[in-house]
Write a protein that holds these residues in place. Structure first.
Motif, PDB file in Angstrom:
ATOM      1  N   ALA A   1       0.840  -1.205   0.000  1.00 52.10           N
ATOM      2  CA  ALA A   1       0.000   0.000   0.000  1.00 52.10           C
ATOM      3  C   ALA A   1       0.874   1.254   0.000  1.00 52.10           C
ATOM      4  O   ALA A   1       0.591   2.232  -0.698  1.00 52.10           O
ATOM      5  CB  ALA A   1      -0.926  -0.016   1.208  1.00 52.10           C
ATOM      6  N   SER A   2       1.952   1.191   0.756  1.00 52.74           N
ATOM      7  CA  SER A   2       2.857   2.340   0.809  1.00 52.74           C
ATOM      8  C   SER A   2       3.508   2.570  -0.565  1.00 52.74           C
ATOM      9  O   SER A   2       3.606   3.716  -1.050  1.00 52.74           O
ATOM     10  CB  SER A   2       3.907   2.068   1.891  1.00 52.74           C
ATOM     11  OG  SER A   2       4.874   3.044   1.887  1.00 52.74           O
TER      12      SER A   2
ATOM     13  N   LYS B   1      -2.686   8.508   7.754  1.00 53.63           N
ATOM     14  CA  LYS B   1      -2.045   9.738   7.300  1.00 53.63           C
ATOM     15  C   LYS B   1      -2.844  10.966   7.752  1.00 53.63           C
ATOM     16  O   LYS B   1      -2.286  12.028   7.985  1.00 53.63           O
ATOM     17  CB  LYS B   1      -1.903   9.759   5.774  1.00 53.63           C
ATOM     18  CG  LYS B   1      -0.784   8.861   5.249  1.00 53.63           C
ATOM     19  CD  LYS B   1      -0.738   8.888   3.728  1.00 53.63           C
ATOM     20  CE  LYS B   1       0.221   7.874   3.154  1.00 53.63           C
ATOM     21  NZ  LYS B   1       1.613   8.328   3.116  1.00 53.63           N
TER      22      LYS B   1
ATOM     23  N   THR C   1      -7.208  -1.655   2.551  1.00 55.33           N
ATOM     24  CA  THR C   1      -5.871  -1.416   3.125  1.00 55.33           C
ATOM     25  C   THR C   1      -5.417   0.006   2.803  1.00 55.33           C
ATOM     26  O   THR C   1      -4.853   0.705   3.648  1.00 55.33           O
ATOM     27  CB  THR C   1      -4.858  -2.422   2.536  1.00 55.33           C
ATOM     28  OG1 THR C   1      -5.368  -3.727   2.761  1.00 55.33           O
ATOM     29  CG2 THR C   1      -3.491  -2.282   3.164  1.00 55.33           C
ATOM     30  N   ILE C   2      -5.691   0.429   1.574  1.00 52.92           N
ATOM     31  CA  ILE C   2      -5.313   1.789   1.164  1.00 52.92           C
ATOM     32  C   ILE C   2      -6.098   2.808   2.009  1.00 52.92           C
ATOM     33  O   ILE C   2      -5.534   3.798   2.484  1.00 52.92           O
ATOM     34  CB  ILE C   2      -5.667   2.024  -0.326  1.00 52.92           C
ATOM     35  CG1 ILE C   2      -5.148   0.902  -1.204  1.00 52.92           C
ATOM     36  CG2 ILE C   2      -5.214   3.396  -0.798  1.00 52.92           C
ATOM     37  CD1 ILE C   2      -3.727   0.959  -1.564  1.00 52.92           C
TER      38      ILE C   2
ATOM     39  N   MET D   1      -4.668   3.210   5.336  1.00 57.56           N
ATOM     40  CA  MET D   1      -3.463   4.041   5.311  1.00 57.56           C
ATOM     41  C   MET D   1      -3.824   5.528   5.214  1.00 57.56           C
ATOM     42  O   MET D   1      -3.165   6.367   5.830  1.00 57.56           O
ATOM     43  CB  MET D   1      -2.615   3.614   4.126  1.00 57.56           C
ATOM     44  CG  MET D   1      -1.188   4.052   4.250  1.00 57.56           C
ATOM     45  SD  MET D   1      -0.092   3.029   3.288  1.00 57.56           S
ATOM     46  CE  MET D   1       0.201   1.681   4.397  1.00 57.56           C
TER      47      MET D   1
ATOM     48  N   LEU E   1       2.272   1.736  -3.378  1.00 57.14           N
ATOM     49  CA  LEU E   1       1.224   2.200  -4.296  1.00 57.14           C
ATOM     50  C   LEU E   1       1.050   3.725  -4.213  1.00 57.14           C
ATOM     51  O   LEU E   1       0.873   4.395  -5.224  1.00 57.14           O
ATOM     52  CB  LEU E   1      -0.074   1.474  -3.940  1.00 57.14           C
ATOM     53  CG  LEU E   1      -1.199   1.589  -4.940  1.00 57.14           C
ATOM     54  CD1 LEU E   1      -1.831   0.223  -5.171  1.00 57.14           C
ATOM     55  CD2 LEU E   1      -2.249   2.537  -4.439  1.00 57.14           C
ATOM     56  N   PHE E   2       1.164   4.261  -2.990  1.00 60.61           N
ATOM     57  CA  PHE E   2       1.100   5.723  -2.823  1.00 60.61           C
ATOM     58  C   PHE E   2       2.249   6.394  -3.566  1.00 60.61           C
ATOM     59  O   PHE E   2       2.068   7.400  -4.242  1.00 60.61           O
ATOM     60  CB  PHE E   2       1.181   6.094  -1.339  1.00 60.61           C
ATOM     61  CG  PHE E   2      -0.148   6.084  -0.656  1.00 60.61           C
ATOM     62  CD1 PHE E   2      -1.019   7.148  -0.797  1.00 60.61           C
ATOM     63  CD2 PHE E   2      -0.540   5.018   0.124  1.00 60.61           C
ATOM     64  CE1 PHE E   2      -2.259   7.141  -0.184  1.00 60.61           C
ATOM     65  CE2 PHE E   2      -1.766   4.995   0.737  1.00 60.61           C
ATOM     66  CZ  PHE E   2      -2.640   6.059   0.592  1.00 60.61           C
TER      67      PHE E   2
ATOM     68  N   ILE F   1      -5.216   9.135  -5.120  1.00 64.27           N
ATOM     69  CA  ILE F   1      -5.582   8.577  -3.810  1.00 64.27           C
ATOM     70  C   ILE F   1      -4.976   9.427  -2.695  1.00 64.27           C
ATOM     71  O   ILE F   1      -5.648   9.755  -1.713  1.00 64.27           O
ATOM     72  CB  ILE F   1      -5.099   7.114  -3.682  1.00 64.27           C
ATOM     73  CG1 ILE F   1      -5.767   6.229  -4.742  1.00 64.27           C
ATOM     74  CG2 ILE F   1      -5.400   6.565  -2.289  1.00 64.27           C
ATOM     75  CD1 ILE F   1      -5.224   4.809  -4.814  1.00 64.27           C
ATOM     76  N   ALA F   2      -3.706   9.792  -2.871  1.00 60.89           N
ATOM     77  CA  ALA F   2      -3.033  10.559  -1.819  1.00 60.89           C
ATOM     78  C   ALA F   2      -3.733  11.889  -1.546  1.00 60.89           C
ATOM     79  O   ALA F   2      -3.688  12.402  -0.427  1.00 60.89           O
ATOM     80  CB  ALA F   2      -1.581  10.798  -2.215  1.00 60.89           C
TER      81      ALA F   2
END
Lengths: 372, 187
Positions: A236-237, B55, B47-48, B51, A239-240, B174-175
């Motif tokens: 996941a990290s 954050k 999961t994303i 995260m 993917l970011f 996504i971020a």
């Protein structure tokens, strides 16, 4: 000599010529591709080093070790699990010929299913090879089959009973390396290759491993990272990171009850963090038009463009297509991002690989720029 | 009707649309903790989402196969929509079983008057027939949609949001969802 004898003789000569030419083409598939180790390669082994029974067989293959000489993690990159997925093995070839390890160790097997490189899949009309212009010459690589050569383990059973799970799969999957893990020493050729890989993972204390694949553009699992549950946070990290560079990936979990796959069995049976990555390869798809070398390298297909126009594709597909350079670039960047994420989660186990072409570089200059 | 009147009405409508879009996009809709994150379709996008919450410094618990009993004490249910055949395989359930689970969970959340939020993070990969049943089911009972633009190229979520008067935030990546997410839970 009578006329019909002369005609028969001529026909025999024509048949002999055709058979000789076809035979040469057939045998060409058994000639290994030239892979020229770069300065970063510190040792070359054979897969048979890890399981002797493969020695001298078409299923044996080279294992390239890039050792920094400094402590750290060991990463394994497999290309050619499915030899009809060229971005996987070309990524491994680029790493072998161009990369070097600064910390830790990188082990690369560009053509892990050596047997599958000796034939193509029947009825697909695939080219036998494709060529890439490197800095010095035209480099030609075989385009193989999805599974091992049927001649090495003929005939396929009606139903493949996966070992040791007992899971039932269609008979031809018996030759699929990515259904054969963990393999067994007295099994089929494909199971023996799988067994050798498991032995390598154990003996070399591999920490993180990549199995590089491609898939048809119309299936959902493309431009994806498949992870075992233990590696999902790092995935996941990564993917970011990739997304911040405008590289979209889907994250997929490895099903625990689907056996024989690298991301499942490596993860369950060893401490390794396993990842499988998929790019989108038009030559594997059912919608494709003309099936030739250009489609392998340039990835341009009018039919896929039309499919995209009517909204039938899960990826953006335009007339630039999905060239091999882009697919290799994605794999290279994906490997780097996952290594970075792995180090974030395991700071004591560092692995830094240098001289890996950046995604933009490989897009701009092509793969050949990074081959000898 | 005179031309000036038509122009006036059009301008007013335009202004109202702009204001409502601005209000929605500024995440004025507020949500309370504790938060439960679940999946609709069993994609690993859960999961994303987990995260993203980390954050954004928002506490949340993720249960991919959450049931009605998991809603005890929860104030906001975040549903991460999108189908994954591998995910369903990992969960050991069929698509129909997953549809049934999501349907009952959403019904239970509505009964408890919980706020429901839908995240769609997977872009085109989580669209199409297999995914859209989950996307629609979750989105239409939500009070807020957080969507990565690539999954809304055909305006699927925008149209649904307009039709059901649901607040929607579209993000490029996504971020980029971290900021609106943090605002959602701002005190």
């Amino acid at each position: 000599m009578e006329r019909h004898h002369i005609v028969a003789l001529c026909l025999l000569i024509v048949v002999a010529v055709v058979c000789t030419l076809a035979g040469r083409e057939f045998l060409k598939m058994h000639e290994p591709d030239e892979i020229i180790p770069g300065q970063g390669v510190t040792k070359i082994e054979n897969l048979s080093t890890y399981f002797g029974a493969l020695a001298g067989m078409s299923s044996d293959t080279k294992v390239y070790i890039l050792d920094s000489g400094r402590p750290g993690a060991t990463a394994l990159v497999l290309g050619g699990t499915h030899p009809n997925e060229p971005a996987g093995f070309m990524t491994a070839v680029v790493l072998t010929e161009h990369a070097s390890a600064r910390e830790g160790r990188l082990i690369v097997i560009p053509q892990v299913c050596g047997s599958g490189f000796t034939c193509t899949d029947p009825l697909e009309g695939y080219p036998q090879s494709f060529s890439v212009q490197s800095k010095s010459k035209m480099r030609t690589f075989r385009f193989g089959a999805r599974g091992s050569n049927p001649l090495t383990e003929w005939p396929d059973p009606l139903v493949f009973l996966q070992y040791p799970s007992g899971q039932q799969l269609s008979g031809n999957e018996v030759r699929n390396l990515n259904r054969s893990y963990p393999g067994r020493p007295d099994g089929t050729v494909t199971e023996r290759i799988a067994f050798a890989v498991m032995q390598l993972i154990e003996r070399e204390n591999v920490d993180i491993a990549f199995d590089l694949h491609e898939a048809a553009p119309e299936i959902p699992i493309i431009n994806a990272i498949v992870t075992h549950e233990k590696g999902k946070d790092a995935a996941a990290s990564a993917l970011f990171t990739l997304e911040s560079e405008n590289l979209q990936y889907a994250l997929e979990m490895s099903p625990p009850n689907f056996h024989g796959l690298s991301h499942r069995e490596w993860g369950d049976r060893s401490p390794v963090f396993p990842y499988l990555m998929e790019t989108s390869n038009p030559i594997q798809g059912r919608l494709r038009g003309k099936t030739n070398e250009a489609l392998v390298v340039q990835g341009v297909d009018q039919k896929y463009y039309e499919a995209a126009q009517i909204g039938s594709m899960r990826i953006t597909y335009n007339l630039e297509g999905e060239p091999l350079a882009r697919r290799v670039g994605r794999h290279l960047r994906g490997v780097q991002a996952l290594l970075g994420a792995y180090m974030e989660s395991m700071p004591e186990k560092r692995i830094v690989v240098d001289n890996v072409p950046a995604y933009e570089q490989i897009l701009e200059r092509g793969i050949g720029e990074y081959l000898h | 009707m005179k031309r000036a009147q038509v122009l006036m009405i059009a301008a007013t409508l335009l202004l109202l649309t702009a204001v409502s879009t601005l209000l929605f996009s500024q995440s004025k809709v507020k949500f309370d903790q504790p938060v439960l994150i679940t999946s609709a379709g069993q994609s690993a996008d859960v999961t994303i989402a987990g995260m993203l919450f980390k954050k954004a410094n928002v506490q949340a618990r993720a249960i991919s196969l959450a049931k009605a009993s998991d809603l005890e004490g929860i104030k906001t249910l975040v549903v991460v929509a999108g189908f994954s055949s591998k995910g369903l395989g990992a969960a050991g359930i069929s698509r129909e079983q997953e549809l049934d689970r999501v349907k009952s969970l959403l019904a239970a959340a509505q009964e408890k008057k919980l706020k429901i939020v839908t995240f769609h993070l997977g872009g085109k990969a989580r669209r199409g027939n297999q995914s859209d049943d989950f996307n629609k089911m979750a989105a239409e009972v939500s009070s807020y949609l957080l969507v990565v633009k690539q999954g809304n190229e055909d305006q699927f979520f925008s149209k649904l949001a307009a039709e059901k008067k649901i607040a929607i935030e579209l993000v490029d990546k996504i971020a980029d969802a971290v900021q609106p997410l943090a605002k959602m839970f701002e005190k």
